[in-house]
Motif scaffolding. Structure first.
Motif, mmCIF file in Angstrom:
data_model
loop_
_atom_site.group_PDB
_atom_site.id
_atom_site.type_symbol
_atom_site.label_atom_id
_atom_site.label_comp_id
_atom_site.label_asym_id
_atom_site.label_seq_id
_atom_site.Cartn_x
_atom_site.Cartn_y
_atom_site.Cartn_z
ATOM 1 N N GLY A 49 0.779 -1.231 0.000
ATOM 2 C CA GLY A 49 0.000 0.000 0.000
ATOM 3 C C GLY A 49 0.806 1.274 0.000
ATOM 4 N N LEU A 50 2.139 1.182 0.073
ATOM 5 C CA LEU A 50 2.969 2.385 0.168
ATOM 6 C C LEU A 50 2.906 3.219 -1.111
ATOM 7 C CD1 LEU A 50 5.072 4.078 1.713
ATOM 8 C CD2 LEU A 50 6.847 2.634 0.681
ATOM 9 N N TRP A 51 2.939 2.560 -2.255
ATOM 10 C CA TRP A 51 3.015 3.249 -3.544
ATOM 11 C C TRP A 51 1.872 4.256 -3.706
ATOM 12 C CZ3 TRP A 51 6.616 2.414 -7.607
ATOM 13 C CH2 TRP A 51 6.282 2.964 -8.833
ATOM 14 N N ALA A 52 0.639 3.766 -3.590
ATOM 15 C CA ALA A 52 -0.519 4.642 -3.783
ATOM 16 C C ALA A 52 -0.708 5.605 -2.621
ATOM 17 C CB ALA A 52 -1.782 3.800 -3.969
ATOM 18 N N SER A 53 -0.355 5.175 -1.419
ATOM 19 C CA SER A 53 -0.534 6.043 -0.256
ATOM 20 C C SER A 53 0.349 7.283 -0.325
ATOM 21 C CB SER A 53 -0.241 5.263 1.030
ATOM 22 O OG SER A 53 -1.224 4.264 1.243
ATOM 23 N N MET A 54 1.573 7.116 -0.795
ATOM 24 C CA MET A 54 2.452 8.271 -0.931
ATOM 25 C C MET A 54 1.901 9.267 -1.941
ATOM 26 S SD MET A 54 6.277 6.602 -0.755
ATOM 27 C CE MET A 54 7.052 8.180 -1.050
ATOM 28 N N LEU A 55 1.362 8.765 -3.050
ATOM 29 C CA LEU A 55 0.772 9.650 -4.054
ATOM 30 C C LEU A 55 -0.446 10.377 -3.491
ATOM 31 C CD1 LEU A 55 0.963 7.430 -7.258
ATOM 32 C CD2 LEU A 55 2.290 9.494 -6.787
ATOM 33 N N CYS A 56 -1.303 9.661 -2.786
ATOM 34 C CA CYS A 56 -2.481 10.287 -2.188
ATOM 35 C C CYS A 56 -2.087 11.323 -1.148
ATOM 36 C CB CYS A 56 -3.383 9.222 -1.558
ATOM 37 S SG CYS A 56 -4.234 8.156 -2.740
#
Length: 271
Positions: A49-56
């Protein structure tokens, strides 16, 4: 062109100029969808979940600082600025003072990147080197021209987990002196993850950041954020995690991506 290029969560044409060489090369490779998916999968294996969470998270604070300036904040202070490039890419920050605060070695690196890109530090930006353990943050900012009587937006992104509770509270002692009308955005890691009570399917991340390196030391619980902020005169307006990020950013873009529950983002106001 894939869905990421058609509907980007963050528009950032400057990021590659600020990245270290290794990260810059990885970002260049990631322009190809198949290779990007390989990199994303490797990241997700270690930290789901890190990839999308950083973008959000980036998109959330882009929106927050833009809205804060439109609502009357006259100055922006970025604590632990690192290589953050918002001061140079967000139209809302083009004409207001931005103070980027970090350790001296990080400020030196930022200075070099800015000179390589713009030949100088843009006139609206002030780089502020601070030794947080030995210097008083308010005094140093005052020495660099910060007007403490002006409503300010403070951004403290992806920093608190690396500090001790003592150091977090010392920073909040400073934030508590902000004038009415100021706003605050910061992130925190959940305390039950740090304690190992709930690993949120991220056992490898816990081993890497908590038990092995001891890099992450401070955490909070969503149940205690309101009271913590109230101690310092702040009113919580939002506390967002995976569910809220999904509803606000991913669902409208018809994306199905995992988001981590470990980190949350908070907005607050000084009333």
């Amino acid at each position: 062109m894939d869905q990421y290029e058609q509907h980007p969560l963050v528009q950032d044409e400057l990021a590659h100029h600020f990245l270290p060489p290794t990260a810059r090369a990885m970002a260049a490779v990631a322009r190809w969808p198949k290779l990007r998916e390989v990199i994303r999968s490797a990241t997700e294996h270690k930290f789901p979940g890190l990839w999308a969470s950083m973008l959000c998270r980036k998109r959330y604070f882009d929106d927050a600082v833009t809205e804060a300036v439109s609502s009357g904040c006259e100055t922006v202070i970025i604590l632990g600025a690192g290589l953050d490039d918002r001061a140079y890419r967000l139209p809302a920050l083009a004409d207001i003072p931005v103070f980027e605060v970090d350790l001296p070695r990080n400020i030196t690196e930022k200075y070099q990147r800015l000179h390589a890109l713009f030949c100088s530090v843009p006139k609206t930006t002030t780089l502020v080197p601070v030794d947080f353990e030995r210097q008083n943050l308010a005094e140093v900012l005052g020495d660099y021209g910060y007007r403490a009587d002006r409503p300010t937006y403070f951004l403290w992104e992806a920093v608190t987990q690396y500090l001790t509770e003592r150091d977090v509270r010392r920073t909040f002692d400073f934030l508590g002196t902000a004038p009415v009308g100021s706003r605050l955005g910061f992130t925190y890691v959940r305390s039950d993850f740090l304690s190992g009570q709930n690993l949120y399917d991220a056992r490898e991340a816990h081993r890497q950041f908590v038990t092995k390196s001891h890099l992450w030391r401070f955490g909070m619980s969503p149940d205690t954020v309101t009271d913590f902020l109230t101690e310092y005169g702040w009113h919580k307006t939002e506390d967002l995690g995976a569910t809220e990020f999904n509803d606000r950013y991913l669902e409208p873009a018809h994306r199905r991506l995992p988001l981590t529950q470990i980190e949350r983002a908070v907005s607050a106001e000084k009333r």
